[in-house]
Design a protein around this motif. Structure first.
Motif, PDB file in Angstrom:
ATOM      1  N   UNK A   1       0.845  -1.050  -0.211  1.00  0.00           N
ATOM      2  CA  UNK A   1       0.286  -0.135   0.450  1.00  0.00           C
ATOM      3  C   UNK A   1       0.854   1.625  -0.459  1.00  0.00           C
ATOM      4  N   UNK A   2       2.363   1.032  -0.890  1.00  0.00           N
ATOM      5  CA  UNK A   2       3.095   2.811  -0.283  1.00  0.00           C
ATOM      6  C   UNK A   2       3.051   3.367   1.171  1.00  0.00           C
ATOM      7  N   UNK A   3       2.562   2.772   2.338  1.00  0.00           N
ATOM      8  CA  UNK A   3       2.355   3.071   4.225  1.00  0.00           C
ATOM      9  C   UNK A   3       3.582   2.382   4.301  1.00  0.00           C
ATOM     10  N   UNK A   4       4.463   3.185   5.183  1.00  0.00           N
ATOM     11  CA  UNK A   4       6.145   3.149   6.008  1.00  0.00           C
ATOM     12  C   UNK A   4       4.990   3.314   7.150  1.00  0.00           C
ATOM     13  N   UNK A   5       4.615   3.227   7.816  1.00  0.00           N
ATOM     14  CA  UNK A   5       3.877   3.718   9.424  1.00  0.00           C
ATOM     15  C   UNK A   5       2.893   2.573   9.677  1.00  0.00           C
ATOM     16  N   UNK A   6       2.028   2.338  10.688  1.00  0.00           N
ATOM     17  CA  UNK A   6       0.801   2.200  11.417  1.00  0.00           C
ATOM     18  C   UNK A   6       0.285   3.093  12.358  1.00  0.00           C
ATOM     19  N   UNK A   7      -0.966   3.614  12.032  1.00  0.00           N
ATOM     20  CA  UNK A   7      -1.457   4.055  13.038  1.00  0.00           C
ATOM     21  C   UNK A   7      -2.979   3.314  14.600  1.00  0.00           C
ATOM     22  N   UNK A   8      -2.022   2.848  15.558  1.00  0.00           N
ATOM     23  CA  UNK A   8      -2.776   1.616  16.083  1.00  0.00           C
ATOM     24  C   UNK A   8      -3.999   3.280  17.502  1.00  0.00           C
ATOM     25  N   UNK A   9      -4.390   2.820  17.791  1.00  0.00           N
ATOM     26  CA  UNK A   9      -5.145   3.330  19.632  1.00  0.00           C
ATOM     27  C   UNK A   9      -4.830   2.562  20.390  1.00  0.00           C
ATOM     28  N   UNK A  10      -4.703   3.190  21.239  1.00  0.00           N
ATOM     29  CA  UNK A  10      -4.525   2.830  23.131  1.00  0.00           C
ATOM     30  C   UNK A  10      -5.637   1.948  23.529  1.00  0.00           C
ATOM     31  N   UNK A  11      -5.712   1.303  23.721  1.00  0.00           N
ATOM     32  CA  UNK A  11      -7.930   0.714  23.898  1.00  0.00           C
ATOM     33  C   UNK A  11      -7.663   0.947  25.277  1.00  0.00           C
ATOM     34  N   UNK A  12      -8.060   1.197  26.064  1.00  0.00           N
ATOM     35  CA  UNK A  12      -7.662   0.794  27.629  1.00  0.00           C
ATOM     36  C   UNK A  12      -8.096   0.061  28.203  1.00  0.00           C
ATOM     37  N   UNK A  13      -8.072  -0.816  29.132  1.00  0.00           N
ATOM     38  CA  UNK A  13      -8.136  -1.843  29.352  1.00  0.00           C
ATOM     39  C   UNK A  13      -8.049  -1.895  30.700  1.00  0.00           C
ATOM     40  N   UNK A  14      -9.377  -2.541  31.291  1.00  0.00           N
ATOM     41  CA  UNK A  14      -9.986  -2.927  32.934  1.00  0.00           C
ATOM     42  C   UNK A  14     -10.397  -3.756  34.234  1.00  0.00           C
ATOM     43  N   UNK A  15      -9.826  -4.152  34.854  1.00  0.00           N
ATOM     44  CA  UNK A  15     -10.340  -5.009  35.696  1.00  0.00           C
ATOM     45  C   UNK A  15     -11.938  -4.153  36.178  1.00  0.00           C
ATOM     46  N   UNK A  16     -13.123  -5.590  36.128  1.00  0.00           N
ATOM     47  CA  UNK A  16     -13.839  -5.279  36.837  1.00  0.00           C
ATOM     48  C   UNK A  16     -14.771  -5.276  38.052  1.00  0.00           C
ATOM     49  N   UNK A  17     -13.765  -5.895  38.982  1.00  0.00           N
ATOM     50  CA  UNK A  17     -13.448  -6.160  39.753  1.00  0.00           C
ATOM     51  C   UNK A  17     -12.528  -5.526  41.118  1.00  0.00           C
ATOM     52  N   UNK A  18     -12.321  -4.500  41.244  1.00  0.00           N
ATOM     53  CA  UNK A  18     -10.508  -3.795  41.699  1.00  0.00           C
ATOM     54  C   UNK A  18     -10.316  -4.494  43.269  1.00  0.00           C
TER      55      UNK A  18
END
Length: 289
Positions: free
Chosen positions: A124-141
């Motif tokens: 695709x002639x792309x030299x990089x890729x955007x990523x989204x940092x999606x927060x995960x977290x425990x439901x029971x702290x």
């Protein structure tokens, strides 16, 4: 295999960096080290380099499969210097970086390898890729006081948005094909997050080339690397599903007592599958059908 220093890896282990894509994993604490490494090995990375303190344990089978480099403080400038050094040594190879308790997902990753995806990006002639940092977290702290639970992981299904990324060198006009993305815990608990740390976009995957440098905000000195798509159509994006923000909010004395429960009405169970992230619009396949 274990190296004494990063310089030794680059000097004596350069052949180890001759074939990508290469995963660089930076270990900040002793939480979910093994699961992070296994996840990325399973994605098909031919080489996984782990930067971690000498005092942290690593499973025997993983010690045989990855390259280990000691690093006592695997964050900030130390982390960026390591990424930039490997980039110089592994010219023209695809490189991915993340921290422990972070897990890369890309479209169809259950049936396609990361190498296949990088081949497509190159075509695709792309030299990089955007990523989204999606927060995960425990439901029971109460059960998971450090906010990390693989079995009980939750994520936000909405609350994500983007703002124009302005160019201070061009009268603050918006940069072409660049946006700042926000959401997740960094948005919901923004009063505890420094303003320059609130965005969730990260250029996590890139093709190494001479003099390319990773900056403090996880963007690169080559502005085209920081774009979310090429000029002619949408491109692949990926997600880095991360417990990092949740851990920080629960370990920081200024915020730990403010967080009794990360759950809200838009929390959903994380299925650990790319289909869920695609359905929620947290990454897209572009032209990769």
């Amino acid at each position: 295999m274990k190296y004494e220093t990063l310089n030794q890896l680059i000097r004596k282990g350069k052949s180890q960096l001759a074939k990508g894509p290469i995963a660089l994993i930076f270990v900040e604490d002793d939480v979910e080290i093994d699961s992070t490494i296994r996840h990325h090995i399973d994605l098909g990375f031919p080489k996984v380099v782990v930067f971690m303190p000498e005092s942290f344990a690593l499973a025997e089978d993983l010690a045989e499969q990855c390259l280990r480099v000691p690093m006592e403080n695997a964050r900030g400038e130390n982390m960026r210097d390591a990424v930039n050094a490997v980039s110089e040594a592994a010219n023209d190879q695809w490189i991915y970086y993340c921290f422990n308790s972070e897990y890369l997902f890309f479209p169809f990753c259950e049936t396609r390898t990361v190498g296949e995806m990088m081949t497509f990006q190159t075509e695709e002639r792309r030299d990089a890729m955007l990523t989204y940092v999606i927060d995960l977290y425990a439901g029971d702290l109460d059960a998971s006081p450090n906010a990390v639970s693989l079995e009980g992981a939750l994520l936000d299904r909405s609350g994500y948005y983007a703002l124009a990324r302005t160019d201070s060198d061009n009268h603050n006009h918006p940069k072409e094909r660049q946006l700042n993305f926000f959401g997740g815990l960094r948005w919901r608990y923004e009063e505890h997050i420094p303003a320059d740390k609130r965005k969730i976009d990260r250029i996590s995957m890139f093709r190494a080339k001479p003099e390319l440098k990773l900056g403090e905000d996880f963007t690169f000195t080559d502005e085209e690397y920081n774009t979310y798509a090429c000029p002619w159509h949408n491109n692949l994006t990926a997600a880095v599903c991360s417990f990092r923000s949740a851990k920080a909010l629960k370990s920081n004395p200024g915020s730990t007592f403010e967080v009794g429960d990360f759950r809200w009405h838009n929390s959903v169970t994380f299925d650990w599958h790319s289909r869920q992230l695609l359905d929620l619009g947290l990454m897209e396949p572009g032209q990769w059908f």
